[in-house]
Write a protein that holds these residues in place. Structure first.
Motif, PDB file in Angstrom:
ATOM      1  N   GLY A  99       0.773  -1.240   0.000  1.00  0.00           N
ATOM      2  CA  GLY A  99       0.000   0.000   0.000  1.00  0.00           C
ATOM      3  C   GLY A  99       0.800   1.284   0.000  1.00  0.00           C
ATOM      4  O   GLY A  99       0.229   2.368  -0.097  1.00  0.00           O
ATOM      5  N   TYR A 100       2.121   1.206   0.098  1.00  0.00           N
ATOM      6  CA  TYR A 100       2.920   2.436   0.118  1.00  0.00           C
ATOM      7  C   TYR A 100       4.380   2.124  -0.165  1.00  0.00           C
ATOM      8  O   TYR A 100       4.791   0.974  -0.232  1.00  0.00           O
ATOM      9  N   TYR A 101       5.154   3.185  -0.312  1.00  0.00           N
ATOM     10  CA  TYR A 101       6.595   3.099  -0.518  1.00  0.00           C
ATOM     11  C   TYR A 101       7.275   3.945   0.557  1.00  0.00           C
ATOM     12  O   TYR A 101       6.757   4.982   0.940  1.00  0.00           O
ATOM     13  N   THR A 102       8.448   3.511   1.009  1.00  0.00           N
ATOM     14  CA  THR A 102       9.257   4.322   1.921  1.00  0.00           C
ATOM     15  C   THR A 102      10.587   4.604   1.243  1.00  0.00           C
ATOM     16  O   THR A 102      11.164   3.726   0.597  1.00  0.00           O
ATOM     17  N   LEU A 103      11.044   5.831   1.392  1.00  0.00           N
ATOM     18  CA  LEU A 103      12.284   6.274   0.758  1.00  0.00           C
ATOM     19  C   LEU A 103      13.168   6.951   1.797  1.00  0.00           C
ATOM     20  O   LEU A 103      12.665   7.613   2.703  1.00  0.00           O
ATOM     21  N   HIS A 104      14.466   6.818   1.646  1.00  0.00           N
ATOM     22  CA  HIS A 104      15.396   7.607   2.449  1.00  0.00           C
ATOM     23  C   HIS A 104      15.425   8.993   1.840  1.00  0.00           C
ATOM     24  O   HIS A 104      15.324   9.154   0.626  1.00  0.00           O
ATOM     25  N   THR A 105      15.572   9.995   2.676  1.00  0.00           N
ATOM     26  CA  THR A 105      15.875  11.333   2.175  1.00  0.00           C
ATOM     27  C   THR A 105      17.383  11.487   2.332  1.00  0.00           C
ATOM     28  O   THR A 105      17.957  11.105   3.354  1.00  0.00           O
ATOM     29  N   LEU A 106      18.019  12.018   1.292  1.00  0.00           N
ATOM     30  CA  LEU A 106      19.475  12.043   1.217  1.00  0.00           C
ATOM     31  C   LEU A 106      20.017  13.460   1.091  1.00  0.00           C
ATOM     32  O   LEU A 106      19.412  14.312   0.443  1.00  0.00           O
ATOM     33  N   ARG A 107      21.168  13.666   1.693  1.00  0.00           N
ATOM     34  CA  ARG A 107      21.945  14.888   1.486  1.00  0.00           C
ATOM     35  C   ARG A 107      23.356  14.429   1.149  1.00  0.00           C
ATOM     36  O   ARG A 107      23.934  13.636   1.890  1.00  0.00           O
ATOM     37  N   GLY A 136      24.214  12.271  -0.907  1.00  0.00           N
ATOM     38  CA  GLY A 136      24.213  10.820  -1.075  1.00  0.00           C
ATOM     39  C   GLY A 136      24.097  10.021   0.204  1.00  0.00           C
ATOM     40  O   GLY A 136      24.120   8.791   0.172  1.00  0.00           O
ATOM     41  N   ARG A 137      23.949  10.690   1.349  1.00  0.00           N
ATOM     42  CA  ARG A 137      23.870   9.994   2.642  1.00  0.00           C
ATOM     43  C   ARG A 137      22.483  10.190   3.255  1.00  0.00           C
ATOM     44  O   ARG A 137      21.922  11.291   3.183  1.00  0.00           O
ATOM     45  N   PRO A 138      21.930   9.144   3.895  1.00  0.00           N
ATOM     46  CA  PRO A 138      20.605   9.281   4.511  1.00  0.00           C
ATOM     47  C   PRO A 138      20.592  10.348   5.610  1.00  0.00           C
ATOM     48  O   PRO A 138      21.547  10.467   6.373  1.00  0.00           O
ATOM     49  N   VAL A 139      19.512  11.105   5.639  1.00  0.00           N
ATOM     50  CA  VAL A 139      19.285  12.046   6.733  1.00  0.00           C
ATOM     51  C   VAL A 139      17.907  11.846   7.361  1.00  0.00           C
ATOM     52  O   VAL A 139      17.657  12.315   8.455  1.00  0.00           O
ATOM     53  N   GLY A 140      17.028  11.157   6.649  1.00  0.00           N
ATOM     54  CA  GLY A 140      15.678  10.931   7.146  1.00  0.00           C
ATOM     55  C   GLY A 140      14.934   9.961   6.256  1.00  0.00           C
ATOM     56  O   GLY A 140      15.535   9.270   5.419  1.00  0.00           O
ATOM     57  N   MET A 141      13.611   9.940   6.438  1.00  0.00           N
ATOM     58  CA  MET A 141      12.759   9.034   5.670  1.00  0.00           C
ATOM     59  C   MET A 141      11.439   9.714   5.349  1.00  0.00           C
ATOM     60  O   MET A 141      11.020  10.650   6.032  1.00  0.00           O
ATOM     61  N   MET A 142      10.787   9.194   4.325  1.00  0.00           N
ATOM     62  CA  MET A 142       9.456   9.652   3.959  1.00  0.00           C
ATOM     63  C   MET A 142       8.739   8.514   3.252  1.00  0.00           C
ATOM     64  O   MET A 142       9.379   7.550   2.820  1.00  0.00           O
ATOM     65  N   SER A 143       7.423   8.614   3.132  1.00  0.00           N
ATOM     66  CA  SER A 143       6.645   7.584   2.445  1.00  0.00           C
ATOM     67  C   SER A 143       5.679   8.214   1.463  1.00  0.00           C
ATOM     68  O   SER A 143       5.282   9.369   1.620  1.00  0.00           O
ATOM     69  N   HIS A 146       8.587  11.383   7.694  1.00  0.00           N
ATOM     70  CA  HIS A 146       8.807  10.711   8.980  1.00  0.00           C
ATOM     71  C   HIS A 146       9.555  11.656   9.928  1.00  0.00           C
ATOM     72  O   HIS A 146      10.744  11.499  10.180  1.00  0.00           O
ATOM     73  N   THR A 147       8.846  12.607  10.478  1.00  0.00           N
ATOM     74  CA  THR A 147       9.460  13.637  11.325  1.00  0.00           C
ATOM     75  C   THR A 147       9.815  13.131  12.719  1.00  0.00           C
ATOM     76  O   THR A 147      10.568  13.793  13.431  1.00  0.00           O
ATOM     77  N   TRP A 148       9.317  11.991  13.126  1.00  0.00           N
ATOM     78  CA  TRP A 148       9.492  11.475  14.482  1.00  0.00           C
ATOM     79  C   TRP A 148      10.859  10.862  14.750  1.00  0.00           C
ATOM     80  O   TRP A 148      11.223  10.640  15.893  1.00  0.00           O
ATOM     81  N   HIS A 149      11.636  10.565  13.721  1.00  0.00           N
ATOM     82  CA  HIS A 149      12.912   9.872  13.924  1.00  0.00           C
ATOM     83  C   HIS A 149      13.999  10.729  14.557  1.00  0.00           C
ATOM     84  O   HIS A 149      14.825  10.216  15.300  1.00  0.00           O
ATOM     85  N   GLY A 150      14.044  11.987  14.248  1.00  0.00           N
ATOM     86  CA  GLY A 150      15.163  12.815  14.689  1.00  0.00           C
ATOM     87  C   GLY A 150      16.339  12.631  13.741  1.00  0.00           C
ATOM     88  O   GLY A 150      16.212  12.080  12.649  1.00  0.00           O
TER      89      GLY A 150
END
Length: 182
Positions: free
Chosen positions: A142-150, A152-159, A170-174
């Motif tokens: 039902g959905y996709y999750t992606l890393h957000t990158l700066r 080329g390195r992960p800084v967060g996530m979103m779906s 995904h603002t809850w991760h910190g």
């Protein structure tokens, strides 16, 4: 739940709907990716799943649960203070058509492909003006999750919802700390 604190909508390792949404903490602090993986596996075993990617953020740990065939099943959060494990709030709980609160509520094929999800995510990130890039879209029911990158390195996530194209940050991760693939 993250950081050992409960709040509105957080489960703190409690069970919902017959225990399929959480695993109570064992009272042991989780201080490494390996320990987070072990706690994630204790929960995954109950569902016939296995632990894939594991990440550490400032607010706690995240693990991807996969099927025996390696397909994304759901995502969980591991509380570093108690070892409690729960299905990640947000998309894993609300959009997951296989393991979420509305499992099997949506029928028919997804309308958004992984490539389209990446495009949607990137457009959303561009509008935020934070200079982030959308990573590869990992498919879940039902959905996709992606890393957000700066750089080329992960800084967060979103779906991205596979039926509507809605975006959930995904603002809850910190702050991202580290990760391991299996």
């Amino acid at each position: 739940m993250m950081g050992g604190h409960s709040g509105p909508g957080m489960m703190s390792g409690a069970s919902m709907m017959g225990g399929s949404y959480g695993l109570a903490g064992d009272g042991q602090r989780v201080e490494s990716l390996d320990q987070a993986r072990q706690r994630g596996a204790a929960f995954a075993d109950r569902l016939g799943l296995r632990v894939g990617e594991t990440m550490q953020f400032a607010n706690g740990y995240y693990a991807e649960l996969t099927t025996a065939a390696g397909r994304g099943a759901t995502e969980v959060l591991i509380d570093p203070g108690s070892g409690g494990v729960s299905v990640e709030y947000g998309p894993a709980m609300m959009w997951n058509t296989g393991y979420g609160m509305h499992a099997r509520a949506t029928t028919g094929a997804a309308r958004v492909s992984a490539a389209e999800a990446t495009t949607i995510a990137q457009r959303w990130l561009d509008r935020q003006g934070r200079g982030l890039v959308a990573g590869e879209a990992d498919e879940f029911p039902g959905y996709y999750t992606l890393h957000t990158l700066r750089d080329g390195r992960p800084v967060g996530m979103m779906s991205v919802n596979a039926y509507t194209g809605a975006v959930w940050d995904h603002t809850w991760h910190g702050t991202f700390v580290t990760m391991s693939e299996e």
